[in-house]
Write an enzyme that holds these catalytic residues in place. Structure first.
Site, PDB file in Angstrom:
ATOM      1  N   HIS A   8      50.041 -18.149 -14.522  1.00  0.00           N
ATOM      2  CA  HIS A   8      51.026 -19.222 -14.401  1.00  0.00           C
ATOM      3  C   HIS A   8      52.248 -18.767 -13.624  1.00  0.00           C
ATOM      4  O   HIS A   8      52.465 -17.579 -13.420  1.00  0.00           O
ATOM      5  CB  HIS A   8      51.436 -19.790 -15.768  1.00  0.00           C
ATOM      6  CG  HIS A   8      52.175 -18.833 -16.646  1.00  0.00           C
ATOM      7  ND1 HIS A   8      51.551 -18.050 -17.594  1.00  0.00           N
ATOM      8  CD2 HIS A   8      53.501 -18.528 -16.739  1.00  0.00           C
ATOM      9  CE1 HIS A   8      52.451 -17.320 -18.233  1.00  0.00           C
ATOM     10  NE2 HIS A   8      53.649 -17.581 -17.721  1.00  0.00           N
ATOM     11  N   HIS A  91      59.444 -16.487 -13.040  1.00  0.00           N
ATOM     12  CA  HIS A  91      58.535 -15.337 -13.046  1.00  0.00           C
ATOM     13  C   HIS A  91      57.131 -15.738 -12.620  1.00  0.00           C
ATOM     14  O   HIS A  91      56.798 -16.923 -12.594  1.00  0.00           O
ATOM     15  CB  HIS A  91      58.493 -14.672 -14.427  1.00  0.00           C
ATOM     16  CG  HIS A  91      57.885 -15.522 -15.502  1.00  0.00           C
ATOM     17  ND1 HIS A  91      58.619 -16.415 -16.253  1.00  0.00           N
ATOM     18  CD2 HIS A  91      56.613 -15.613 -15.966  1.00  0.00           C
ATOM     19  CE1 HIS A  91      57.819 -17.010 -17.129  1.00  0.00           C
ATOM     20  NE2 HIS A  91      56.606 -16.543 -16.972  1.00  0.00           N
ATOM     21  N   GLU A 140      55.384 -11.066 -15.300  1.00  0.00           N
ATOM     22  CA  GLU A 140      54.819 -11.018 -16.649  1.00  0.00           C
ATOM     23  C   GLU A 140      53.381 -10.538 -16.537  1.00  0.00           C
ATOM     24  O   GLU A 140      52.622 -11.012 -15.686  1.00  0.00           O
ATOM     25  CB  GLU A 140      54.856 -12.407 -17.283  1.00  0.00           C
ATOM     26  CG  GLU A 140      54.283 -12.466 -18.673  1.00  0.00           C
ATOM     27  CD  GLU A 140      54.327 -13.873 -19.290  1.00  0.00           C
ATOM     28  OE1 GLU A 140      53.806 -14.025 -20.410  1.00  0.00           O
ATOM     29  OE2 GLU A 140      54.873 -14.800 -18.658  1.00  0.00           O
TER      30      GLU A 140
END
Length: 153
Positions: A8, A91, A140
């Site tokens: 994502h 992110h 991440e």
């Protein structure tokens, strides 16, 4: 360590309900999860699922957009919003098969890990890498969800 798929893109927003309306009404998103709080990370989150496409050998999942709004002034996202009042890309999140192996790998390269490994919005272990060690992008790292969990909250 082997990099998995882009799971994502995190997008910080000042108002999650307004952001949901934008993705639905302006961009035509039809698959948006209900927002939920992650108090341990100081954010309210929902996912905008982009469409699944059929490929020559299988179906290809679209990428999720993770909308996140700070719960309060103690949220790590609050500082981002102070610098970017309209919000913006926060992110990128990549999957790995083994989070402990990935953490050891990045540590061996001298990459700065922000905080402990913890459970993220998909219910799987995650950690973040410092933007200064990742070409300016907060990154991440997330253990690949089991049973296609990345399409739910």
């Amino acid at each position: 360590m082997k990099l998995g798929r882009l799971n994502h893109i995190g997008i910080a927003v000042p108002d999650i309900d307004a952001a949901i309306a934008h993705y639905r009404d302006v961009l035509g998103a039809t698959d948006i999860t209900e927002p939920f709080d992650l108090p341990e990370q100081g954010v309210r989150v929902c996912f905008v699922n982009t469409p699944t496409q059929s490929g020559p050998n299988s179906e290809l999942h679209g990428t999720q957009l993770e909308l996140l709004a700070p719960l309060d002034e103690n949220s790590p996202v609050h500082g981002f919003m102070q610098k970017n009042p309209a919000g913006g890309q926060h992110h990128l999140c990549f999957e790995v098969e083994d989070i402990a192996e990935a953490r050891t790998y990045f540590e061996s390269l001298g990459k700065r890990i922000l905080g402990p490994t913890r459970i993220g919005a998909h219910g799987t272990p995650i950690f973040f890498l410092h933007p200064k060690d990742m070409l300016g992008q907060l990154t991440e790292i997330m253990e690949t969800p089991k049973e296609d969990a990345h399409w739910s909250n």
